[in-house]
Design an enzyme around this catalytic site. Sequence first.
Site, PDB file in Angstrom:
ATOM      1  CD  GLN A  54      -9.205 -22.874   6.078  1.00 62.08           C
ATOM      2  OE1 GLN A  54      -8.007 -22.647   6.105  1.00 62.08           O
ATOM      3  NE2 GLN A  54      -9.720 -23.697   5.173  1.00 62.08           N
ATOM      4  CB  VAL A  61     -15.887  12.577  -4.467  1.00 56.78           C
ATOM      5  CG1 VAL A  61     -15.966  11.176  -3.882  1.00 56.78           C
ATOM      6  CG2 VAL A  61     -14.438  13.034  -4.527  1.00 56.78           C
ATOM      7  N   GLY A  89     -20.209   8.609 -15.191  1.00 56.06           N
ATOM      8  CA  GLY A  89     -19.478   9.816 -15.569  1.00 56.06           C
ATOM      9  C   GLY A  89     -18.066   9.834 -15.031  1.00 56.06           C
ATOM     10  NE  ARG A 116     -12.173  -6.133 -18.420  1.00 55.86           N
ATOM     11  CZ  ARG A 116     -11.601  -6.462 -17.270  1.00 55.86           C
ATOM     12  NH1 ARG A 116     -11.590  -7.732 -16.862  1.00 55.86           N
ATOM     13  NH2 ARG A 116     -11.018  -5.556 -16.515  1.00 55.86           N
ATOM     14  CB  ALA A 135       7.707 -27.254   9.892  1.00 55.45           C
ATOM     15  CD  GLU A 173       4.967 -25.653   5.703  1.00 56.99           C
ATOM     16  OE1 GLU A 173       5.606 -24.626   5.451  1.00 56.99           O
ATOM     17  OE2 GLU A 173       5.433 -26.588   6.369  1.00 56.99           O
TER      18      GLU A 173
END
EC number: 1.17.1.4
Length: 1253
Positions: free
Chosen positions: A59, A224, A315, A392, A1018, A1184
């Site tokens: 879209q 990292v 890790g 969890r 609207a 809407e």
Amino acid sequence: MVSRYRPVTKTITHYAANACLLPICQLHGAAITTVEGIGSTKTRVHPVQERIAKAHGSQCGFCTPGMVMSMYALLRNTPQPSMDDIAEALAGNLCRCTGYRPIIDGCRTFCQEANCCQESGVTNCCINGENGNSDEAEYPQLFDKDQFQPLDPTQELIFPPELISNYCHWIFNTCQFLVFLQLTSQTPRPEPLTFQGERMTWVSPGSMDQLVQLRSRHPGAPLVMGNTNIGPDIKFKGIIHPLIISPTRVTELFETTQTPEGVWVGAGSSLSEVRTLLENLVPQYPPEKTELFRALIKQLGNLGSQQIRNVASLGGNIVSAYPNSDLNPVLAAGRCKLSVVSSGGKREVPLNQDFFVNFGKTILKPHEIVVSVFIPFTRKVQTFSTFVGAFRQAPRKESSFATVTTGMRVFFSEGSRVVQDISIYYGGMGPTTVSAVKTCAAIVTRQWDDETLGRAYEVLLEELVLPPSAPGGKVEFRRSLTLSLLFKFNLEVLHKLRHMIQPSLQEFQTPLPQSVSQEQNSQDPVGRPIMHRSALSQATGEAVYCDDLPRTDGELFLALVTSSRAHAKIIQLDVSEALKVPGVVDVITAKDIPGRKVRTMCGYDEELLAGSEVSCIGQMVCGVVADTRAHAKRGAAAVKISYEDLPEPIFTIEEAIEKSSFFEPRRRIERGNVTEAFKSVDQIYEGEHRMGGQEHFYMETQSMLVVPVVGYVSVAQTLGIPSNRVTCHVKRMGGAFGGKVTKTSILASVTSVAVTNRPVRCILERGEDMLITGGRHPVVGKYKVGFMNDGRIIAADIQFYTNAGNTIDESVLVIEKILLHMDNAYNIPHLRGSGAACRTNLPSNTAFRGFGVPQSLMFVENMITDVSMVLGLPADKVIQYMINMYRGPSVTHYKYQFNPENLLRCWDQCKAKSTFSSRRTAVDQFNQQNQWKKRGMSIIPIKYGIAFGEGFLNQAAALVHIYKDGSVLVTHGGTEMGQGIHTKVQQVASRELHIPTSKVYISETGTNTVPNTCPSAASFGTDANGMAVKVTCLKVLSFVQPWWVNVGKPGPVCLSRGPDLYMDWEAMEGQPYAYFTYGACFSEVELDCLSGDYRTLRTDIVVDIGRSVNPSVDIGQVEGAFMQGLGLYTLEELKFSPSGLLYTRGPSQYKIPAVCDVPLSFNVYLLPDSYNPHAIYSSKGIGEPVVFLGSSVFYAIKDAVAAARSQSGLAGPFPLDSPATADKACLASASHFTQKVRVGGSVGRWAGLWVGL
């Protein structure tokens, strides 16, 4: 997609990853494939791109490249994926427009198991035991899969051979080098790779020795691997690390070794690799040996997303030591251990309660490196085994940090149920992963039975105590979860836990579009499911958004500086340090604005940049202009602002009411005599409901590029120049939902001030966009309702209070629309409503899809539900039209006449399509048979007014050019933001000019062609602009017929004026809407009362959209709006600090619906035989209205909660505020465990986090 050659296995791996988390320095030796690289509209579109586009899965298109690449990476590894594979691949992708169903539809065509009638979009499906070749099959389908090009894996891009040779160059080199290797018997050591930046150095060692040496010299430098921890800190927190060590080339970190006791897994292995390894090991061993493996597999399945797991390392996950870690509790309970190395040698470290020291801290020394992780086999003695459980609870099932996690392991003595050993660890219950040592002691050496567990619950409550102000809030819920999860483990051990329903995307069903008349010309595109005109370019990455525009010579970047105080005077604004930052050109303050320094709305002035005082955190104070985005951000961080706090900031609606802090005017409306009516009813009930706000979360943040000639009215006023000197261009937007109506003009105005003779670009980061721009208005409503014993509502008095924020924006207009829709579908004879916009010190809230209606109707439905609970009647009985719904010629409470026939038809058809009665019976039976799971269902109607209440806004203009070659150029005043307005306008022009759509080109929206446009809002965009294009086409055609193709003529700009609407608030009457869009929605959910998690089992929507101009676009709008509403009412929650700072500023804290949240069975039906004389081609606005229908899931959850409460002997109305998040649903269910939890002392408003009401 990242592709790498693995020299050990001599294989090539492909995986999808988040580009924002991948440092370029880490991609040495990798092949990168982007959406532009797999296909193009200019050459050949890849099957993935084609199918997502033609299945109407794009879209606004901003998320489409991500969807394409996730699916593409999956197909590179698995050319014939299962539906579970597809769901997992897309779990890490977010879409705010489509509702995901069409994306899944496009992707499912690659799935062999979905090779059935569903692929053709038939509603009745053979998978569901129904006949796919029913009469409905004669309806046109949204897409034809037979037209798709086949997927041929042999035609995919090959891995660059030179990257393979780079790995092997030391083998395939010269003969002399080979001789050298033989003589020395040594392998050449790879040299470290070093990348030097302005403020950081990136080093990638080539061996373990190099890594140990680097770590020894620089113990503070972060390691990292996946960058999922350090990366966000650098990007969002501005943390700078002078040196970063990236050991991705150290082979020892990726080695796996099996032993008789278990398996050593390299610490550098990605979580996806760990999961695959464990899944491969499980079938090789007896089940009793792999209990821990299976628990980890389960936990890894919901940890992050596939894209995150593909790069995050095992890790790194452990040593990050997050308090709510998913893996650490399971690894600790399973008695795993780490192998670490340093310059001092090697050692093994057990993962236990002593390993985690504090938040983000472990007992590892700064210079130590985790090399591998040992995961042991579980033991079995005679008939009793070790049982391991992992659980969890998270705000969203996938791609969400957990609220509470746990790992539990129990070992029984031989030949008995006596517990020999037990370990219980929790995450989310303190600053570290915690061990429930006392609880374990209360269980060990005792029989595993109800008495032992009952004692354990009491000990656990005393052992794991959270203070009322604990970070993260939700104290009661988190404490109750510790009990619930232990109970779940108990049920697992006893083999009595019934499995929850798992999502199966096979149950998605493609909606059917309406059929067009047989008399309609086959070349006439109106009413047909035409693909979004930009879908293919969006799927290939060729669609251009604002930040895609190439940089021009000398272009600058603007970074905003915002207030850090909610209510204060600005004592000093020091920009001297900012001007010293390299690349910074200027700092723009309020004094630099040459024209109007304020924008006026509803009689109130809003400063573009704060001058002497700030009224919220996030208010713009100044802007730093620099040559790059990075330099601008550094400059913004260097600006120093001194404040003097002002007394008594206001944050909540209650505080505003107490201090009478309102924006005027306040509104009131009444019909009948409510006060007198209350005297004649059987019963009166008074209630209150609270509804939180919502972030727009459009995919493309606020973006603008201002060059010396760009902008419009607001910009012109700010610069003090005529509007004809300023031009505003909008090609497309990556979503908006109301958030780009007023805020964008302010940002564009500020950006324009920075322009001298060089262009300036301003692109907000997600966090600052959420901080600055506001969202949907939170609302508190109080109602008093009088009703008869048969359910008839005679009178109602409702008071609405919105949290408007620090400026008025459109808040009064929102209040007006709230009051105008407070009747919804109900004919209440005596109805009174009042509304006020509260002025607070939070960022100003603004327009949002629905514009107050989703809030208004929510309170009305909550009132209806409370009435049904008081009377002991089903809610649908109280709703139904024989009692309370409008029927026959009707008049609203503002004296507007209408016919509700289509409303009643939607209601009846929704009940029939959903088999409401039989499902009610089935739900009741399910609830009687299940103690800890409950199902609930709800059916909700809607009556939504379309158009602007002010008549002058209901107009539009268009410009049509006809060229000599027969092509047509159309420009209109609507902006394309994913709602398909350009596609529909193209269809209109095609019909009116009797030419194919391929001959019609829609230009960008620009004020130089169509000035003085009204907002695309609207749900009136197509009504207004479509009619303007129609009028213009007819005007042009009248000029040039019958030889127009050969003439070529520029057309006039034609204006189409809509209905002259109005609302007289003094007389409390008017005609503020052109017509109503109607609909009804049924939803059924299953609720886990122990955790509050729920799953939407089924949703059926029937909507009246007249005669759709483009059914595929409209159905997409229906589904997208529903999912946005589902998020509003059940998932999305804004949280603020005690000082008024928005905490939820990004996807890690703020959760919008994902693929996992789509109903398992999702059906959309367009009401047949509906006509609307008030809009183009008898269509209706639909963008809407359906947002509110997402509340059907909320009320289904409330129905399930009511069933749980009934089981506990609780009856009657109960509070459940929106959104009905898991914690609220769990606590409202009032289970045995939640009732055990009591938070000591007064929690108060500032208990860690608070919801912005």
